[in-house]
Design an enzyme around this catalytic site. Structure first.
Site: not given
Ligand SMILES: [Zn+2]
Length: 492
Positions: A74, A252
């Site tokens: 990220t 996730h």
């Molecule tokens: Zn990410």
């Protein structure tokens, strides 16, 4: 004489005004965290016509955009989109990495304090990012008369895109249940943010990131910034960077398929529709330049793949670290591996030095040991990537992803679809970080000011986005930019 001077000044001013390059009133950068390129089409029939499909129907889609470095995480993705650069240059080597033998978080900055809460969630700044962003270059080009503001639930997704010279970045403090900033930007929250927080908050400690409300809250805050800061309504081009974090948190936990993933993309589409309408109303259709992309994709869940006869699995990295440390203990009498992150192993320099060992010997021994593990396609000394036998494109991605002193000393490349995750038949989630297409193939769609309608399958990269936007704005590309300019069809 006086009259003459006034006339001359008047003429000069007129010429200067005429000579101003043509620019949009506002640039909007939208990053959807963990959005795989194929989500544009997997859910295509279910999207309405005003959100993601509007971007495709009105805008220009670079369909073959890849991340040209690994690891694909990220903080790195957000930094790379806005700097047009790679970890090797911008220095954001992971969400977490080791610096001077200490585990650090990319945005933590002990020199600043939270603004809007008392927690440590606001102690953040872009100080570890070493290159400029689109916003920084826009600011420099207008002698800092532009306004640049970042909004996201995740601090790193707000701070890194907004850049060093941003007027503000706002992110969500989970312990407080509302948006905060840091003293890097301001002494106190503007009145409008305080007002926003009064009407838009959650119970403290509620995990908004794993809820669809997280998407709505982010767009609501972006719309509030647009209105209250009068973005796109001043004399210079402004910039608003927005990142949607809930798509990643939900991915996730529940993976790339199923109701949860479906529902968060439907929410995204609905809220994006409203956001685009707001931009049309406040800034005007055609007056803003918008780009939408992602910081990385995601692998499909390995149990789901295995159930369908596709090679896949989990890499138990903790087991590998323990095994490597045990091997080094037997050979050298020390356990110098601090940990694994970013598909790299980090060695403790002081432990190695205290034992009177040469670091290269420890690295070489580690590489030889790890090479015996069939889980890894490649194991390499990060300082010697260029002389390691592996496909050129992989080598390039690894070199681009390596920053000495922040990346680990030893890198591994696992098999495709074998990613670092909990090894369990009950595992429902997913992850990212590898150099493979499911992690590197991201959407890049532009819409609005000087953007024609169309698509291209020419190979483009995450690092092309910033140079392209800067070229369209007629401002210098960021200081670490390595990408090329790829004008969207009818762009002038
Ligand atoms: Zn990410």
């Amino acid at each position: 004489m006086k009259k003459m001077t006034l006339l001359a000044v008047g003429l000069l001013t007129a010429v200067m005004a005429w000579a101003q390059p043509e620019r949009p009133k506002l640039v909007v950068g939208l990053v959807v965290d963990q959005m795989r390129w194929d989500y544009l089409y997997y859910y295509y029939n279910e999207y309405g016509t005003g959100g993601l499909r509007r971007l495709l129907d009105e805008g220009f889609s670079f369909e073959n955009t890849h991340i040209d470095y690994a690891p694909t995480y990220t903080a790195i993705g957000h930094a790379s989109v806005y700097t047009g650069s790679v970890p090797a240059l911008h220095g954001i080597a992971g969400n977490y990495f080791y610096q001077d033998d200490r585990d650090v978080y990319c945005c933590t900055d002990p020199k600043v304090r939270s603004v809007g809460s008392d927690s440590r969630e606001g102690q953040m700044s872009p100080h570890r990012m070493l290159a400029t962003t689109i916003g920084d270059e826009l600011q420099t080009a207008t002698d800092f008369r532009s306004k640049v503001i970042g909004v996201a639930l995740k601090d790193r997704a707000s701070i890194l895109p907004a850049g060093h010279a941003a007027d503000a970045a706002y992110w969500w403090d989970t312990s407080a249940g509302h948006f905060v900033s840091s003293t890097y930007y301001m002494k106190e929250l503007p009145q409008w943010v305080q007002n926003f927080n009064r009407t838009n908050h959650t119970e403290p400690k509620f995990n908004i990131k794993t809820s669809n409300l997280g998407v709505t809250m982010t767009f609501r805050m972006a719309e509030a910034a647009l209105e209250n800061e009068r973005l796109g309504q001043g004399g210079e081009t402004d910039m608003l960077t927005v990142s949607i974090s809930s798509t990643d948190a939900i991915g996730h936990e529940f993976s790339t398929r199923g109701k949860e993933n479906h529902d968060v993309y439907m929410q995204l589409d609905k809220d994006l529709t409203h956001f685009l309408q707001t931009l049309d109303e406040k800034v005007g259709k055609g007056n803003y330049l918008l780009f939408m992309t992602a910081d990385h994709g995601a692998a499909h869940n390995y149990n789901y793949m295995k159930a369908n006869h596709i090679p896949a699995g989990a890499w138990n990295y903790k087991k590998t670290v323990a095994g490597l440390n045990a091997h080094l203990k037997g050979r050298f009498g020390i356990s110098p591996v601090m940990g694994e992150d970013n598909y790299q192993f980090y060695l403790n320099d002081s432990v190695i030095a205290a034992a009177g060992l040469k670091k290269q010997d420890v690295v070489d021994t580690s590489v030889e040991f790890l090479k015996q593990d069939p889980q890894f396609l490649y194991v390499f000394d990060e300082e010697k990537i260029a002389t390691t036998t592996m496909p050129e494109w992989l080598k390039t991605r690894m070199v681009n992803g390596y920053f000495r002193g922040r990346s680990g000393e030893i890198g591994v490349i696992t098999r495709p679809q074998f990613f670092g995750a909990k090894d369990s038949p009950d595992y429902r989630g997913t992850s990212h970080g590898q150099p493979y297409p499911y992690d590197t193939h991201i959407p890049w769609v532009m819409m609005g000011w000087h953007v024609g309608h169309g698509t291209s399958n020419a190979e483009t990269r995450i690092t092309d986005i910033a140079p392209t936007v800067c070229a369209m704005l007629k401002v210098q590309m960021p200081s670490g930019a390595v990408g090329k300019v790829c004008l969207p069809a009818a762009a002038r």
